[in-house]
Design a protein around this motif. Structure first.
Motif, PDB file in Angstrom:
ATOM      1  N   UNK A  52       0.820  -1.215   0.000  1.00 20.70           N
ATOM      2  CA  UNK A  52       0.000   0.000   0.000  1.00 20.70           C
ATOM      3  C   UNK A  52       0.856   1.268   0.000  1.00 20.70           C
ATOM      4  N   UNK A  53       2.149   1.111  -0.279  1.00 14.11           N
ATOM      5  CA  UNK A  53       3.008   2.277  -0.432  1.00 14.11           C
ATOM      6  C   UNK A  53       3.800   2.688   0.782  1.00 14.11           C
ATOM      7  N   UNK A  54       3.799   1.886   1.834  1.00 17.59           N
ATOM      8  CA  UNK A  54       4.551   2.212   3.042  1.00 17.59           C
ATOM      9  C   UNK A  54       5.610   1.157   3.318  1.00 17.59           C
ATOM     10  N   UNK A  55       6.464   0.902   2.340  1.00 14.93           N
ATOM     11  CA  UNK A  55       7.535  -0.066   2.494  1.00 14.93           C
ATOM     12  C   UNK A  55       8.630   0.434   3.414  1.00 14.93           C
ATOM     13  N   UNK A  56       9.588  -0.439   3.688  1.00 16.16           N
ATOM     14  CA  UNK A  56      10.683  -0.114   4.610  1.00 16.16           C
ATOM     15  C   UNK A  56      11.466   1.116   4.161  1.00 16.16           C
ATOM     16  N   UNK A  57      11.671   1.267   2.865  1.00 14.12           N
ATOM     17  CA  UNK A  57      12.434   2.423   2.365  1.00 14.12           C
ATOM     18  C   UNK A  57      11.702   3.725   2.695  1.00 14.12           C
ATOM     19  N   UNK A  58      10.417   3.775   2.439  1.00 16.36           N
ATOM     20  CA  UNK A  58       9.641   4.977   2.769  1.00 16.36           C
ATOM     21  C   UNK A  58       9.622   5.203   4.269  1.00 16.36           C
ATOM     22  N   UNK A  59       9.455   4.129   5.035  1.00 19.85           N
ATOM     23  CA  UNK A  59       9.436   4.269   6.498  1.00 19.85           C
ATOM     24  C   UNK A  59      10.737   4.893   6.993  1.00 19.85           C
ATOM     25  N   UNK A  60      11.869   4.414   6.457  1.00 18.36           N
ATOM     26  CA  UNK A  60      13.170   4.984   6.872  1.00 18.36           C
ATOM     27  C   UNK A  60      13.269   6.456   6.472  1.00 18.36           C
ATOM     28  N   UNK A  61      12.851   6.777   5.242  1.00 20.12           N
ATOM     29  CA  UNK A  61      12.917   8.158   4.758  1.00 20.12           C
ATOM     30  C   UNK A  61      12.109   9.089   5.656  1.00 20.12           C
ATOM     31  N   UNK A  62      10.941   8.624   6.095  1.00 21.19           N
ATOM     32  CA  UNK A  62      10.069   9.432   6.953  1.00 21.19           C
ATOM     33  C   UNK A  62      10.375   9.261   8.440  1.00 21.19           C
ATOM     34  N   UNK A  63      11.455   8.531   8.751  1.00 21.33           N
ATOM     35  CA  UNK A  63      11.867   8.257  10.125  1.00 21.33           C
ATOM     36  C   UNK A  63      10.747   7.599  10.927  1.00 21.33           C
ATOM     37  N   UNK A  64      10.024   6.686  10.272  1.00 24.44           N
ATOM     38  CA  UNK A  64       8.902   5.986  10.889  1.00 24.44           C
ATOM     39  C   UNK A  64       9.313   4.584  11.316  1.00 24.44           C
ATOM     40  N   UNK A  65       8.502   4.031  12.191  1.00 25.03           N
ATOM     41  CA  UNK A  65       8.673   2.644  12.611  1.00 25.03           C
ATOM     42  C   UNK A  65       7.300   2.112  13.003  1.00 25.03           C
ATOM     43  N   UNK A  66       7.183   0.811  13.006  1.00 23.86           N
ATOM     44  CA  UNK A  66       5.946   0.179  13.490  1.00 23.86           C
ATOM     45  C   UNK A  66       6.339  -0.983  14.397  1.00 23.86           C
ATOM     46  N   UNK A  67       6.846  -0.644  15.586  1.00 25.65           N
ATOM     47  CA  UNK A  67       7.313  -1.702  16.483  1.00 25.65           C
ATOM     48  C   UNK A  67       6.200  -2.659  16.892  1.00 25.65           C
ATOM     49  N   UNK A  68       6.595  -3.892  17.020  1.00 22.00           N
ATOM     50  CA  UNK A  68       5.698  -4.956  17.453  1.00 22.00           C
ATOM     51  C   UNK A  68       5.600  -4.908  18.970  1.00 22.00           C
TER      52      UNK A  68
END
Length: 143
Positions: free
Chosen positions: A46-62
């Motif tokens: 849906x467009x929120x791959x690891x590369x985009x997450x890193x670029x946006x300084x995002x994470x989705x911790x378990x």
């Protein structure tokens, strides 16, 4: 957390030699590895791959994971993880996963609770949960 209908993502997998215990039956951590890979694949779809997450300084911790083992799997079995968003909360969401052999038999079902977050000053800095934007939720809604 609110329940919602969502699209289902499919992650193909196969039981390999290294996935099995000495009896040739799948070693249970393999299911958790597959669910994690399926979660990342789902977000990527849906467009929120690891590369985009890193670029946006995002994470989705378990923050929570569970799995119920239903039927054994053995080396060579071809399977798929069928994933969907079960619930969105304010800052967290629950992914539901069914691991199904290609013959249709459900081998396991599980879930993961993840937090939508951002690093304050880049990776390694404190991670803070953020409200899940409606635009992200919309990506997962059934069409």
């Amino acid at each position: 957390m609110s329940e919602m209908r969502s699209i289902v993502a499919v992650f193909p997998c196969q039981v390999h030699w290294g996935d099995c215990d000495p009896a040739g039956i799948i070693f249970y951590p393999t299911y958790f590895r597959w669910m994690d890979a399926a979660a990342w694949g789902f977000l990527d779809a849906v467009g929120y791959g690891a590369k985009r997450m890193r670029t946006e300084q995002r994470a989705m911790p378990l923050v929570s994971a569970e799995c119920r083992f239903i039927a054994p799997a053995v080396q060579g079995d071809r399977c798929e993880v069928r994933s969907r968003i079960a619930r969105f909360g304010g800052k967290s969401f629950v992914l539901a996963h069914d691991i199904v052999r290609v013959d249709g038999e459900t081998l396991a079902s599980g879930s993961e609770t993840r937090v939508w977050g951002r690093f304050a000053d880049g990776p390694g800095s404190p991670l803070k949960g953020e409200t899940i934007p409606e635009s992200l939720k919309a990506l997962f809604r059934a069409t």
